[in-house]
Write an enzyme that holds these catalytic residues in place. Structure first.
Site, PDB file in Angstrom:
ATOM      1  CE  LYS A   9      87.677 -22.191  -4.298  1.00 33.36           C
ATOM      2  NZ  LYS A   9      88.833 -21.537  -4.892  1.00 33.36           N
ATOM      3  CD  GLU A  18      90.362 -36.682 -10.410  1.00 33.11           C
ATOM      4  OE1 GLU A  18      91.410 -36.747 -11.063  1.00 33.11           O
ATOM      5  OE2 GLU A  18      89.242 -36.485 -10.910  1.00 33.11           O
ATOM      6  CB  CYS A  46      98.555 -34.204  -9.910  1.00 34.65           C
ATOM      7  SG  CYS A  46      97.336 -34.242 -11.182  1.00 34.65           S
ATOM      8  CD  GLU A 105     101.706 -33.502  -5.082  1.00 38.56           C
ATOM      9  OE1 GLU A 105     101.369 -33.861  -6.199  1.00 38.56           O
ATOM     10  OE2 GLU A 105     100.920 -33.061  -4.229  1.00 38.56           O
TER      11      GLU A 105
END
Ligand SMILES: Cc1cc2nc3c(=O)[nH]c(=O)nc-3n(C[C@H](O)[C@H](O)[C@H](O)COP(=O)(O)OP(=O)(O)OC[C@H]3O[C@@H](n4cnc5c(N)ncnc54)[C@H](O)[C@@H]3O)c2cc1C
Length: 1004
Positions: free
Chosen positions: A670, A751, A785, A881
């Site tokens: 996906k 992750e 990231c 973040e």
């Protein structure tokens, strides 16, 4: 040819005779320097340590620091009595030895630097004038990190020019004849110092910025009757420098000005083509220009850089090849002497004697060309050439020690190089006959013996190790016009496909649904890149069934077949490389090189995992014991659900899906809702590669609908997820619940994000620190990231870093990444845009807004790069973040506190340290909490196989994409043991591998 060779030998011997009349050691500075250089030539390891020490020394301010570094670099390394005595002395009287060391190294630099400032240099130039040696002056300091620095540099050039012209008003050419070709005042200009954003992919932008800075200098030079030379730097800037030269000197104002020159580097394989092109240009222009022919000063850099990027190396590998090419180009210059004035920049008596002999053979008067040599090198050769009646010019760098460091290191490298002429002649006393040999002969001999150059330097153990290591697919090198053209045409082609519709793929069938999800261009949200069919629960169910049905056969398909599927996919990715990069530029706003990096990574994942599967695939005997055999091997887990992010839309999806497929699982993948077109492209690649129906299924749709459904599905055995912490943790929890009918405990590969820090040590190379920090924080708009979001500075160098960091951020190119060379494009969508702006507001309320870019395009989701200072570790902008171009700067007392702050977050993904202290580097390597720790480089840009990637704490479940243990996550280990003895009789040997039972051969 023979006659020419004997004339070269005759001339060469004459030069040597003259040189020997004034014997001088290789390094004119006696004592300390000579001893260090002699040691460097004996011991490669010492040389590396010495050059590193020399590199850091000017940035150390206190004696104590100098001594600490000396200790760290040299003590207990078995470097012999001289060094050990020095280190011991330094421990006893640090203050004295610190000063003495700095003084000695400054002396070393002074040997190559003609003066600290324009006033200073005049003394040197006067001395040379008395020796009938001319000059060209260069300003040290190559890497500028901001436009402020570049402007300052341009102004200093202008000052220097004025000063030189004033001070040399009554000077005349030392030779007298044809002096109109050789103005007394000669300035060498380093182009990269005049524009901080030079990007090889975009020469037009560089020229547009450089030309206005150069014009005032050129104009003034012309008025003052001076000569301007464009130096040549690394290969990345070569084409732009050539293009700039041709463009600016074709302008009406400068078209008829003959006192301009450029450098050609003979160590480059394409130098002959470049020189021919220049000559043709010169003829069309109709005015004389000059070429300084050199071999090239960046050989080590170019070879290392191309090996790192798997690029074809632009330089020759054999030293005699460069020498031979120098001679070929010498001839070309002489043949075209009517339009080009040659200058030969070499200390090699063979190269010089060849030029002399050839000029005579071709009837070219010696006053029509000149020899150029570097300040501080080959003094006796300069003297000999003057005595022989040639025009000699000395290249005189001017500047402080700190900006001159890279120049100094290049000179030291040149002087101590195994292959250099100066070392052979002056240190190793190689015979004149040998030194004057025709390089062609040596190349032939070298061909049949071991290869020269880089290869020869590798010891056999290293070569063997290299043979084992995966060799990455090369990045596209946008220095080539051909690559730029291909990318442009791919962008045009992909743009013409905007608005196409893409289906789901389930069980090998294309499935269209009523609902279509548009995917927009974040640089211009009114443009729809494509529409993806939206899967609902029925399609998700269908996909699970198809994957389940395909599993039986696929899991028993030999791994070799599965590995070949991945390799075919890699080949197709390679073939469609530009097209796929172009899709990324439009769909997720990636700059060219970032998009290409993503496709490269996808290719690498396929090839690397294919290789790893071959390593893991065969059942392996655990121990040799008589009478029993035990084979350890792996089974696939079942159906894998791959949930990919938009920020590496092809690479990460490809990595997770290809790992699933090659291990024998069947996969439902996906894509993120923002990168459906990229996902569809990857599906197309695998279909073309021949993935069997049901083995890989493509399902685009809402994460909250089909994502959640599949995570909870009893028939899904494994979930590989890369994305936000919020979603990752939900998946982790949900997958922990065992559903009725579920066969397996679900394995989750998760992750997530990071709050990555770079610490800048007090001795870091500031230019590099700024470059790496800026790239890590703002490259791809901070949406990796791995991106830097916390820059941790020691109190001691806080001001110095900030002074350069803010202007560097202010110089970044922000815009539509369709343009080459853009560093900061749009963020992914409106939601991200709003979220990041909210964070900026939070930052304003918590900390100090130190910088925010002003000019960003009005349309599209562009967020201005933003820097906050006075940030404290407990503030939200230091903990959460943000995933955008927002950098928090934290000031700390010392390294101890820096590490504490860096580790003080929930995350542990990437971390960086910029330092030149070996002890501090070791400490940070040991203590920084990050899955990927990067020293003296950016903290982004992991490469498959080289930097297995992934974090721990709240950054992930501790897996390493692109690492050799990654595939194990997709497998269940199994051991089968058989008693093979009958009444004590056992086979003598058991095979190390046995795979018949995994893939039984069909019965005959
Ligand atoms: C006046 C002047 C101006 C200069 N300006 C520039 C400039 O603008 N840009 C620039 O790049 N350099 C410039 N140089 C530096 C110059 O490139 C080096 O000084 C030169 O390469 C040394 O060559 P040589 O002929 O003196 O010595 P040699 O010892 O004959 O040659 C050494 C050179 O050979 C090449 N080489 C070494 N090992 C190998 C190998 N294994 N395979 C292939 N080739 C190898 C390298 O280029 C090395 O520098 C300039 C030099 C001078 C004298």
């Amino acid at each position: 040819m023979k006659a020419l060779q004997s004339e070269i030998e005759r001339r060469g011997r004459r030069i040597f005779e003259l040189v020997d009349k004034h014997p001088e050691p290789l390094f004119s500075k006696a004592g300390f320097y000579q001893r260090l250089m002699a040691l460097s030539m004996r011991d490669e390891r010492f040389k590396v340590q010495l050059f590193r020490f020399v590199d850091v020394l000017p940035s150390l301010r206190r004696s104590r620091e100098i001594i600490e570094h000396l200790n760290e670099y040299f003590s207990d390394n078995g470097f012999g009595p001289l060094v050990n005595a020095g280190v011991r002395l330094a421990r006893v009287v640090p203050w004295v030895s610190g000063r003495a060391l700095r003084w000695n190294v400054s002396g070393m630099a002074r040997q190559f630097i003609a003066g600290r400032n324009p006033d200073d240099v005049m003394a040197t130039l006067r001395k040379r004038r008395a020796q009938k040696i001319g000059f060209t002056v260069d300003l040290l300091g190559e890497a500028v990190v901001s436009e402020a620095e570049a402007d300052e540099y341009a102004a200093r050039y202008l000052d220097l020019l004025e000063k030189l012209a004033r001070e040399t008003k009554n000077w005349t050419d030392p030779l007298g004849e044809n002096s109109e070709l050789f103005p007394v005042v000669n300035l060498s200009v380093k182009i990269s110092a005049l524009y901080s954003q030079m990007n090889p992919a975009d020469p037009a932008d560089a020229i547009a910025h450089l030309a206005p800075k150069l014009r005032p200098l050129l104009r003034r030079a012309r008025e003052l009757g001076a000569f301007i030379n464009f130096d040549m730097e690394s290969y990345a800037h070569k084409n732009t420098t050539l293009e700039l030269f041709k463009t600016i000197f074709s302008e009406r104002e400068f078209k008829d000005w003959p006192h301009t020159g450029i450098v050609i580097q003979a160590y480059l394989r394409d130098s002959e083509a470049d020189l021919r092109d220049l000559i043709e240009w010169g003829r069309a222009r109709g005015t004389r220009f000059a070429v300084r022919l050199v071999k090239g000063a960046y050989w080590d850099y170019e070879t290392t850089k191309s090996l790192q990027n798997s690029w074809e190396c632009p330089v020759y590998f054999q030293k005699p090849e460069s020498d031979m090419n120098f001679e070929i180009l010498t001839e070309l210059l002489f043949e075209n002497q009517s339009i080009v004035t040659p200058a030969f920049g070499s200390h090699n008596v063979r190269s010089i004697a060849h030029a002399q002999a050839l000029a005579d053979e071709l009837g070219i008067d010696h006053s029509l060309f000149e020899f150029q040599l570097l300040y501080g090198m080959a003094g006796p050769i300069k003297r000999a050439l003057v005595e022989m009646g040639y025009r000699v010019r000395e290249y005189c760098p001017v500047g402080e020690l700190l900006p001159g460091m890279s120049y100094l290191v290049r000179r030291l490298l040149e002087n101590t190089s195994n292959e250099g002429f100066l070392r052979a002649k002056f240190a190793e006393k190689v015979s004149a006959k040998e030194l004057l040999r025709d390089p062609r002969e040596i190349i032939q001999r070298a061909k049949s013996a071991s290869p020269l150059g880089k290869e020869r330097r590798l010891d056999p153990a290293v070569e063997q190790f290299r043979g084992d290591v995966y060799v990455n697919s090369p990045l596209v090198n946008f220095v080539y016009k051909d690559s730029q053209d291909k990318m442009r045409s791919a962008l045009r082609e992909v743009r013409s496909r905007f608005g196409e519709k893409y289906p789901l793929v389930i069980g090998g069938e294309k499935v269209w649904t009523d609902q279509l999800t548009p995917s927009v261009n974040p640089s211009a949200p009114d443009q729809i890149v494509g529409y993806g069919s939206e899967a609902g629960i029925p399609e998700a169910e269908r996909a699970v069934k198809a994957a389940r049905a395909a599993f039986g056969k696929w899991s028993r398909t030999p791994f070799e077949e599965r590995a070949r599927l991945l390799e075919r996919a890699a080949d197709i990715l390679e073939r469609r490389r530009y097209e796929l990069s172009a899709v990324e530029v439009f769909e997720v706003g990636k700059p060219w090189n970032e998009a290409d990096g993503d496709i490269r990574e996808a290719i690498d994942f396929c090839r690397f995992y294919a290789r790893q599967m071959r390593r893991l695939g065969r059942p392996k005997l655990t121990q040799q014991v008589p009478g029993e055999e035990s084979y350890h091997h792996y089974w696939p887990r079942g159906v894998a659900f791959v949930v990919a992010p938009w920020n590496f839309p092809i690479a990460i999806m490809c990595g997770m899906a290809s790992a699933g497929v090659v291990t024998g699982n069947t996969v439902i993948m996906k894509p993120s809702e923002q990168s459906i077109v990229c996902g569809s492209m990857l599906m197309q690649v695998f279909e073309e590669a021949g993935v069997p129906p049901g083995v890989l299924n493509f399902l685009s749709g809402h994460g909250s609908v089909i994502g959640a459904h599949l995570v909870d599905h009893k028939d899904v055995d494994l979930i590989a997820f890369t994305g936000s912490r919020e979603v990752g943790l939900k998946i982790w929890e949900s997958a922990g619940i065992t559903r009725p009918g579920q066969r397996e405990l679900k394995r989750v590969i998760c992750e997530m994000g990071g709050k990555n820090a770079i610490i800048v040590d007090s001795d870091a190379d500031l230019g590099e620190a700024i470059d790496y920090s800026i790239y890590s924080a703002f490259g791809y708009q901070g949406q990796k990231c791995s991106a830097l979001s916390r820059l941790i500075l020691l109190e001691e160098n806080y001001d110095r870093v900030m002074e350069r960091l803010i202007p560097a951020a202010a110089s970044l190119r922000i815009g539509n990444p369709e343009e080459p060379g853009i560093m900061v494009g749009p963020v992914i969508d409106e939601a991200a845009y709003r979220r990041i702006l909210d964070y900026i507001e939070v930052g304003k309320s918590e900390a100090t807004l130190a910088y925010q870019a002003k000019d960003v395009p009005p349309q599209g989701y562009f967020i201005p790069p933003t820097i906050f200072t006075d940030v404290k570790p407990n503030m939200r902008i230091a903990r959460e973040e943000i995933f955008g171009p927002v950098l928090s700067v934290l000031k700390v007392r010392d390294l101890e506190e820096a590490i504490e702050v860096a580790n003080g977050t929930d995350y542990a993904l990437t971390g960086g340290f910029l330092s030149r202290s070996p002890a501090n580097i070791e400490r940070v390597k040991a203590q920084l909490e990050a899955g990927n720790v990067y020293i003296n480089r950016s903290c982004t840009g992991a490469i498959v196989g080289r930097h297995p990637f992934g974090g721990f704490k709240m950054s992930g479940s501790g897996t390493k994409a692109g690492g050799e243990d990654y595939l194990l996550n997709f497998l269940v280990p199994r051991v089968v043991t058989e008693n093979t003895s009958r009444h004590g009789l056992a086979p003598e040997q058991t095979p190390e591998y046995r795979d018949e039972f995994l893939w039984p051969k069909p019965r005959q």
